[in-house]
Design an enzyme around this catalytic site. Structure first.
Site, PDB file in Angstrom:
ATOM      1  N   HIS A  35       4.287  -0.986   2.611  1.00  0.00           N
ATOM      2  CA  HIS A  35       3.637  -2.112   3.057  1.00  0.00           C
ATOM      3  C   HIS A  35       5.039  -2.902   3.591  1.00  0.00           C
ATOM      4  CE1 HIS A  35      -0.401  -2.570  -0.038  1.00  0.00           C
ATOM      5  NE2 HIS A  35      -0.425  -1.315   1.294  1.00  0.00           N
TER       6      HIS A  35
ATOM      7  N   VAL B 110       7.323  -4.367  -1.647  1.00  0.00           N
ATOM      8  CA  VAL B 110       8.216  -5.030  -1.064  1.00  0.00           C
ATOM      9  C   VAL B 110       9.777  -5.708  -1.428  1.00  0.00           C
ATOM     10  CG1 VAL B 110       5.982  -5.530   0.866  1.00  0.00           C
ATOM     11  CG2 VAL B 110       7.378  -6.986  -0.563  1.00  0.00           C
TER      12      VAL B 110
ATOM     13  N   ARG C   9       9.289 -16.083  -3.357  1.00  0.00           N
ATOM     14  CA  ARG C   9       9.367 -14.259  -3.438  1.00  0.00           C
ATOM     15  C   ARG C   9      10.848 -14.143  -3.710  1.00  0.00           C
ATOM     16  NH1 ARG C   9       4.517 -11.561  -0.859  1.00  0.00           N
ATOM     17  NH2 ARG C   9       5.612 -10.006  -2.091  1.00  0.00           N
TER      18      ARG C   9
HETATM   19  C1  BJW Z   1       2.028  -3.260 -14.996  1.00  0.00           C
HETATM   20  C2  BJW Z   1       3.016  -4.031 -16.277  1.00  0.00           C
HETATM   21  C3  BJW Z   1       4.189  -2.933 -16.446  1.00  0.00           C
HETATM   22  C4  BJW Z   1       1.002  -5.400 -14.953  1.00  0.00           C
HETATM   23  N1  BJW Z   1       3.859  -1.943 -16.068  1.00  0.00           N
HETATM   24  N2  BJW Z   1       1.976  -1.688 -15.133  1.00  0.00           N
HETATM   25  C5  BJW Z   1     -11.530   0.004   2.654  1.00  0.00           C
HETATM   26  C6  BJW Z   1     -11.762   0.057   1.711  1.00  0.00           C
HETATM   27  C7  BJW Z   1     -12.675  -1.641   1.171  1.00  0.00           C
HETATM   28  C8  BJW Z   1     -11.199  -2.482   2.065  1.00  0.00           C
HETATM   29  C9  BJW Z   1     -10.793  -2.099   3.075  1.00  0.00           C
HETATM   30  C10 BJW Z   1     -10.196  -0.152   3.298  1.00  0.00           C
HETATM   31  N3  BJW Z   1      -9.513  -0.458   4.208  1.00  0.00           N
HETATM   32  C11 BJW Z   1      -9.039  -1.467   4.176  1.00  0.00           C
HETATM   33  C12 BJW Z   1      -9.272  -2.032   3.827  1.00  0.00           C
HETATM   34  C13 BJW Z   1      -9.311  -3.911   3.926  1.00  0.00           C
HETATM   35  C14 BJW Z   1      -7.672  -4.433   2.888  1.00  0.00           C
HETATM   36  C15 BJW Z   1      -8.279  -4.221   1.540  1.00  0.00           C
HETATM   37  O1  BJW Z   1      -7.826  -2.985   0.707  1.00  0.00           O
HETATM   38  N4  BJW Z   1      -8.850  -4.496   1.288  1.00  0.00           N
HETATM   39  C16 BJW Z   1      -9.040  -4.907  -0.495  1.00  0.00           C
HETATM   40  C17 BJW Z   1      -8.648  -5.795  -1.246  1.00  0.00           C
HETATM   41  C18 BJW Z   1     -10.692  -4.668  -0.623  1.00  0.00           C
HETATM   42  N5  BJW Z   1      -6.576  -3.387   3.984  1.00  0.00           N
HETATM   43  C19 BJW Z   1      -6.240  -3.776   4.704  1.00  0.00           C
HETATM   44  O2  BJW Z   1      -6.695  -4.596   5.193  1.00  0.00           O
HETATM   45  C20 BJW Z   1      -4.822  -2.638   4.889  1.00  0.00           C
HETATM   46  N6  BJW Z   1      -4.359  -2.780   6.504  1.00  0.00           N
HETATM   47  C21 BJW Z   1      -5.459  -2.004   6.764  1.00  0.00           C
HETATM   48  O3  BJW Z   1      -6.326  -1.444   5.857  1.00  0.00           O
HETATM   49  O4  BJW Z   1      -5.421  -1.309   7.932  1.00  0.00           O
HETATM   50  C22 BJW Z   1      -6.374  -0.644   8.566  1.00  0.00           C
HETATM   51  C23 BJW Z   1      -7.947  -1.350   9.468  1.00  0.00           C
HETATM   52  C24 BJW Z   1      -7.538  -3.246   9.881  1.00  0.00           C
HETATM   53  C25 BJW Z   1      -8.475  -4.094   9.953  1.00  0.00           C
HETATM   54  C26 BJW Z   1     -10.117  -3.505   9.200  1.00  0.00           C
HETATM   55  C27 BJW Z   1      -9.772  -2.276   8.773  1.00  0.00           C
HETATM   56  C28 BJW Z   1      -8.961  -1.131   8.537  1.00  0.00           C
HETATM   57  C29 BJW Z   1      -3.603  -4.228   4.635  1.00  0.00           C
HETATM   58  C30 BJW Z   1      -2.924  -4.091   3.202  1.00  0.00           C
HETATM   59  C31 BJW Z   1      -2.115  -4.964   3.131  1.00  0.00           C
HETATM   60  C32 BJW Z   1      -1.837  -5.194   1.808  1.00  0.00           C
HETATM   61  N7  BJW Z   1      -0.261  -6.112   1.341  1.00  0.00           N
HETATM   62  C33 BJW Z   1      -0.444  -7.019   0.289  1.00  0.00           C
HETATM   63  C34 BJW Z   1       0.975  -8.100   0.979  1.00  0.00           C
HETATM   64  C35 BJW Z   1       1.755  -6.787   1.335  1.00  0.00           C
HETATM   65  C36 BJW Z   1       3.148  -8.236   1.875  1.00  0.00           C
HETATM   66  C37 BJW Z   1       3.514  -9.020   0.301  1.00  0.00           C
HETATM   67  O5  BJW Z   1       4.306  -8.702  -0.529  1.00  0.00           O
HETATM   68  O6  BJW Z   1       3.324 -10.399   0.250  1.00  0.00           O
HETATM   69  O7  BJW Z   1       0.401  -5.796  -0.397  1.00  0.00           O
HETATM   70  S1  BJW Z   1      -1.574  -7.676  -0.615  1.00  0.00           S
HETATM   71  C38 BJW Z   1      -0.573  -7.124  -1.835  1.00  0.00           C
HETATM   72  O8  BJW Z   1      -2.053  -6.385  -2.848  1.00  0.00           O
HETATM   73  C39 BJW Z   1       0.302  -6.466  -1.709  1.00  0.00           C
HETATM   74  C40 BJW Z   1       0.484  -5.266  -2.934  1.00  0.00           C
HETATM   75  O9  BJW Z   1       1.202  -4.306  -2.225  1.00  0.00           O
HETATM   76  C41 BJW Z   1      -1.243  -4.732  -3.255  1.00  0.00           C
HETATM   77  C42 BJW Z   1      -1.328  -4.057  -4.386  1.00  0.00           C
HETATM   78  O10 BJW Z   1      -1.388  -4.990  -5.056  1.00  0.00           O
HETATM   79  P1  BJW Z   1      -0.397  -3.951  -6.064  1.00  0.00           P
HETATM   80  O11 BJW Z   1       0.839  -3.123  -6.395  1.00  0.00           O
HETATM   81  O12 BJW Z   1      -1.610  -2.928  -7.617  1.00  0.00           O
HETATM   82  O13 BJW Z   1      -0.463  -5.187  -7.624  1.00  0.00           O
HETATM   83  P2  BJW Z   1      -1.871  -5.808  -8.105  1.00  0.00           P
HETATM   84  O14 BJW Z   1      -1.144  -7.597  -9.060  1.00  0.00           O
HETATM   85  O15 BJW Z   1      -3.068  -5.918  -7.864  1.00  0.00           O
HETATM   86  O16 BJW Z   1      -1.818  -5.132  -9.620  1.00  0.00           O
HETATM   87  C43 BJW Z   1      -0.859  -5.042 -10.974  1.00  0.00           C
HETATM   88  C44 BJW Z   1      -1.138  -3.896 -12.192  1.00  0.00           C
HETATM   89  O17 BJW Z   1       0.574  -3.965 -12.705  1.00  0.00           O
HETATM   90  C45 BJW Z   1      -2.086  -4.137 -12.715  1.00  0.00           C
HETATM   91  O18 BJW Z   1      -2.987  -2.787 -12.518  1.00  0.00           O
HETATM   92  C46 BJW Z   1      -1.169  -4.312 -13.530  1.00  0.00           C
HETATM   93  O19 BJW Z   1      -1.829  -4.161 -15.132  1.00  0.00           O
HETATM   94  C47 BJW Z   1       0.318  -3.407 -13.688  1.00  0.00           C
HETATM   95  N8  BJW Z   1       0.817  -3.637 -14.464  1.00  0.00           N
HETATM   96  N9  BJW Z   1       2.652  -5.096 -16.177  1.00  0.00           N
HETATM   97  C48 BJW Z   1       3.110  -0.940 -15.128  1.00  0.00           C
HETATM   98  N10 BJW Z   1       4.831  -3.784 -17.037  1.00  0.00           N
END
Ligand code: BJW
Ligand code: ZN
Length: 248
Positions: free
Chosen positions: A117, A101, A68
């Site tokens: 993040h 990131v 990446r």
């Molecule tokens: C376009 C386009 C164009 C395409 N124009 N748009 C509450 C409820 C449920 C679960 C949890 C909760 N609180 C915490 C959780 C657990 C967990 C979580 O959320 N899990 C879910 C999967 C349910 N969260 C965590 O663990 C977080 N920590 C935390 O809450 O700590 C406290 C805690 C600890 C222990 C227990 C409980 C609480 C940490 C989350 C860290 C996420 N990390 C990542 C990796 C980062 C490093 C890396 O890059 O490798 O972050 S995962 C990945 O997903 C990355 C992204 O930032 C993140 C979001 O993804 P994003 O950006 O939305 O991308 P996509 O691919 O999903 O979507 C792309 C979009 O673009 C699509 O909609 C397309 O349509 C669109 N698109 N072309 C405009 N041209």
């Protein structure tokens, strides 16, 4: 493309916030996480972006990040990034909150960027915490190790189950509560706590707009949904705001 209501809200807005996700960088050539053809499609992000996966298989996870980093180094910000950077100059109180990131917002000229993040270009040793911008040389079939102490080097990003940087969360929360208009751009809105911000904005009275070519988990709650790529929609939005401000 933009409703009267959005334009009125923007004309009177004192505070604007934008939350961005991987979709904003898609048009630069950085694959998103969850779209078809996304990052390492054979793995779900939950399987690679967590500490246990790294400890179990540091070579696999490190090579995902190395791959990446290589993509990110070879691409440029796109018109969506530049438009968001220009938006910052049009409002006195403007905050860009990003889950990305890849540093592309800063490279496009955004100044006030809240990185929720972390940043993939920063790395640190798990044992002595020494920071690394560039990884020490290592064979493809080994994980990068600290030149001081031999510890594993990990990217300075937030993995599942890890706490987000608390200063960034605080700043994002405050900006979200202050916002008169809040944009959720290019994110699937499934990863918390970032995915909670558009809801918080709504609860605190903001007009909340989603910009995305596809439906997301937040779509049913948005006041307005603009279906399209950010590289097309954001520049049009900036031009419209500029015209509006010039004629006011
Ligand atoms: C376009 C386009 C164009 C395409 N124009 N748009 C509450 C409820 C449920 C679960 C949890 C909760 N609180 C915490 C959780 C657990 C967990 C979580 O959320 N899990 C879910 C999967 C349910 N969260 C965590 O663990 C977080 N920590 C935390 O809450 O700590 C406290 C805690 C600890 C222990 C227990 C409980 C609480 C940490 C989350 C860290 C996420 N990390 C990542 C990796 C980062 C490093 C890396 O890059 O490798 O972050 S995962 C990945 O997903 C990355 C992204 O930032 C993140 C979001 O993804 P994003 O950006 O939305 O991308 P996509 O691919 O999903 O979507 C792309 C979009 O673009 C699509 O909609 C397309 O349509 C669109 N698109 N072309 C405009 N041209
Ligand atoms: Zn070390």
């Amino acid at each position: 493309m933009f409703s009267e209501q959005l334009l009125n809200r923007l004309a009177n807005a004192e505070s604007v916030a934008i939350l961005t996700g991987a979709g904003v960088s898609a048009e630069s050539g950085v694959p998103t996480f969850r779209d078809p053809g996304g990052l390492w499609e054979q793995f779900r992000p939950e399987e690679l972006a967590n500490f246990d996966a790294f400890m179990r298989n540091p070579v696999l996870v490190s090579s995902w990040y190395a791959y990446r980093r290589e993509i990110i180094r070879s691409v440029e910000p796109n018109p969506g990034h530049y438009a968001i950077a220009e938006m910052e100059t049009l409002f006195d109180d403007f905050t860009l909150i990003t889950q990305n990131v890849d540093n592309l917002h800063r490279r496009a000229g955004s100044i006030r960027v809240v990185e929720l993040h972390g940043n993939i270009m920063r790395n640190y040793c798990l044992d002595c915490r020494r920071e690394y911008k560039d990884m020490p040389d290592h064979d493809k079939d080994t994980a990068p190790r600290c030149t001081e102490c031999g510890g594993l080097i990990r990217p300075d990003v937030v993995w599942f189950g890890e706490l987000l940087p608390q200063d960034a969360v605080r700043e994002a929360e405050l900006a979200t509560r202050r916002a008169d208009v809040f944009f959720s751009v290019g994110t699937s809105a499934i990863v918390y706590p970032a995915a909670g911000l558009p809801h918080t904005a709504r609860e605190h009275g903001a007009y909340v707009v989603e910009i995305n070519p596809c439906d997301t988990d937040f779509t049913p709650y948005a006041h307005e949904v603009i279906r399209g790529p950010s590289g097309t929609v954001m520049p049009r939005l900036v031009e419209t705001v500029k015209r509006m401000k010039n004629t006011a």
